[in-house]
Enzyme design. Structure first.
Site, PDB file in Angstrom:
ATOM      1  CD  GLU A 216      -1.790   2.449   1.756  1.00 40.77           C
ATOM      2  OE1 GLU A 216      -1.510   3.082   0.801  1.00 40.77           O
ATOM      3  OE2 GLU A 216      -1.820   2.393   2.787  1.00 40.77           O
ATOM      4  CB  CYS A 250      -1.176   6.991   1.158  1.00 43.14           C
ATOM      5  SG  CYS A 250      -2.360   6.037   2.030  1.00 43.14           S
TER       6      CYS A 250
END
Length: 516
Positions: A216, A250
């Site tokens: 991720e 993110c």
């Protein structure tokens, strides 16, 4: 914290975890969830302490930590409590008629030992959620936090409260070399959250050892705003999406595309809102949770923001809020706001930004809201997709059909419609991206099963019957199998009847020896 959870030695940590996993894997899912329920309750009983620990190391505001880190972690664990039993239960799947009499199943077996490596921006949430998921699936965990925000001892003490055995969960501390050393000990899976640069390094090492990796990574997430939205609500969504965690998420809004007909109105609303936000210079400024945006977490990320802001200004962009922050001073090693902490960066709304500016192409990961104009639907889809990243996105429009049409054309792992950062806030949804935003998924049923080996099983009964595809092969068997195959893959109302007749003949012949 008892001596049983003092720092784990890196040497031999995977072997110890493998030994511990045998007892954890022997527990039923229900029995594992007893420990996760206790973990959630331990978190609930120590909220203020956890907030203070996270704030001290990240600089975030208290409310930000409470809502995104602590609530998010507890919500994800609660989802596991409610859903893990069904998600990991043996799954029945159809068995083809050609294998009549047999049963087909999928068993979700633990992988074994999972290495979880978490980032510095969400050191509590991004630790607890993958750890809890891996444990629920029956894996032992070796956890390495970021050296920038290690929260040393916190995860261990919570695990101890939850009666999670020491070798079910071990924590190792240090920089990337520690993670590399653990990978060299051959865990059965690596779950990494962090930068694309580090993700590539992990992937290279794991590939040599054929260790599966879930990555991720970063994002350059677009928020697309059409001309029929409510201006005030959309501006509020953009401010939150771009500035939560001081933009160090993110899934932050890193490109705000606004239709040209409402661009100026939305920018004006955004500037008014952003200008009213309260900066948290130190924990003493935020004892009651009244602060909005905290400090940034690392010096190197402050410098990245400075580089992007300086590049934007040299390209003619306008900084409409926070313009007194001096990026050149930061690059020279001085605070951007004289007399204030180096990591205190005010939120900046930036307009008139060219598409090839650093702030429009590379991950800024800071408290900036880059606003870009667009004129039509296909143009904005093309520009939104013109990124190496593909984590999440959002589409805003009163026209639900248009919003969904656009959302379906975006290259990313998750899309929120008329909301922002909502997919990652939903524990039932899988989370992950494409391209340089990573690979694999975690959270939800698909994400929980990421931590398992999906074992395919066919169950037959004992007896004397021989299978038609077993030896010996004969000319007669070849002809009968051909007849059966043609019937099975044919069309028309007599298909099944012809298949049944051909299959019965083949079965009878298969029981005979070659000489018969």
């Amino acid at each position: 914290m008892s001596e049983s959870f003092v720092r784990a030695e890196v040497a031999g940590v995977v072997e110890r975890a493998r030994s511990g996993q045998r007892s954890l894997g022997a527990l039923s899912v229900v029995e594992r969830l007893v420990h996760l329920r206790a973990l959630r309750r331990a978190i609930a009983g120590r909220v203020d302490e956890i907030v203070e620990r996270v704030q001290a190391e990240t600089g975030k505001s208290r409310s930000d930590i409470l809502m995104s880190e602590i609530f998010g972690a507890m919500d994800a664990i609660a989802w596991l409590e409610a859903n893990a039993v069904d998600a990991l239960a043996d799954e029945k799947v159809p068995t083809p008629m050609t294998l009549m009499g047999k049963k087909s199943r999928i068993w979700f077996q633990p992988r074994g030992v999972v290495l979880v490596v978490s980032p510095w921006n969400y050191p509590f949430f991004q630790a607890l959620v993958p750890i809890a998921s891996a444990l629920a699936a029956g894996n032992a965990v070796v956890y390495k936090p970021s050296e920038h925000t290690p929260l040393e001892g916190l995860v261990e003490s919570l695990a101890e409260q939850a009666a999670i055995a020491p070798h079910w969960l071990q924590v190792v501390y240090g920089d990337g070399s520690v993670g590399s050393e653990v990978i060299g000990q051959r865990p059965d899976q690596v779950m990494f959250t962090g930068s694309a640069r580090t993700g590539r390094a992990i992937l290279r090492q794991a590939a040599e050892l054929l260790i599966p990796v879930e990555l991720e990574l970063g994002g350059k997430d677009p928020m697309i705003v059409f001309d029929d939205v409510d201006i005030a609500r959309t501006a509020a969504g953009a401010a939150f999406g771009a500035l939560t965690a001081a933009g160090q998420s993110c899934t932050s809004v890193e490109r705000l595309f606004v239709h040209e007909s409402i661009h100026d109105d939305l920018v004006a609303a955004l500037v008014e809102l952003v200008s009213s936000l309260r900066l948290v210079e130190s924990p003493d400024d935020d004892r009651d949770g009244d602060g909005d945006i905290g400090r940034m977490t690392t010096d190197f990320q402050v410098r990245t923001v400075a580089e992007h802001v300086l590049d934007a200004r040299t390209r003619g962009a306008r900084v409409l809020t926070g313009a007194d922050w001096d990026p050149q001073a930061v690059l020279d090693g001085r605070p951007g706001l004289p007399g204030r902490p180096f990591r205190l960066v005010p939120p900046m709304v930036v307009t008139d930004l060219p598409d090839d500016a650093l702030m429009a192409t590379e991950e800024t990961f800071g408290p900036v809201v880059p606003v870009l104009r667009f004129s039509d639907e296909q143009e904005v889809i093309r520009r939104a997709n013109a990124s190496a990243y593909g984590l999440t996105a959002s589409v805003w429009s009163a026209d639900a059909e248009r919003a969904e049409r656009v959302a379906r054309q975006l290259r990313c792992g998750g899309v929120s419609i008329n909301n922002v950062m909502a997919t990652e806030a939903t524990p039932a949804l899988p989370f992950g991206g494409v391209g340089e935003s990573g690979m694999g998924r975690y959270k939800g049923v698909a994400g929980l099963r990421t931590f398992t080996n999906a074992q395919a099983v066919v169950i037959d009964s004992d007896g004397t019957k021989l299978e038609a595809n077993w030896y010996p092969y004969t000319a007669r068997k070849h002809a009968l199998f051909t007849s059966m195959m043609r019937a099975w893959f044919s069309d028309g109302p007599t298909r099944l009847a012809r298949f049944a007749v051909a299959g019965a003949r083949l079965e009878r012949h298969a029981q005979k020896a070659r000489r018969e």
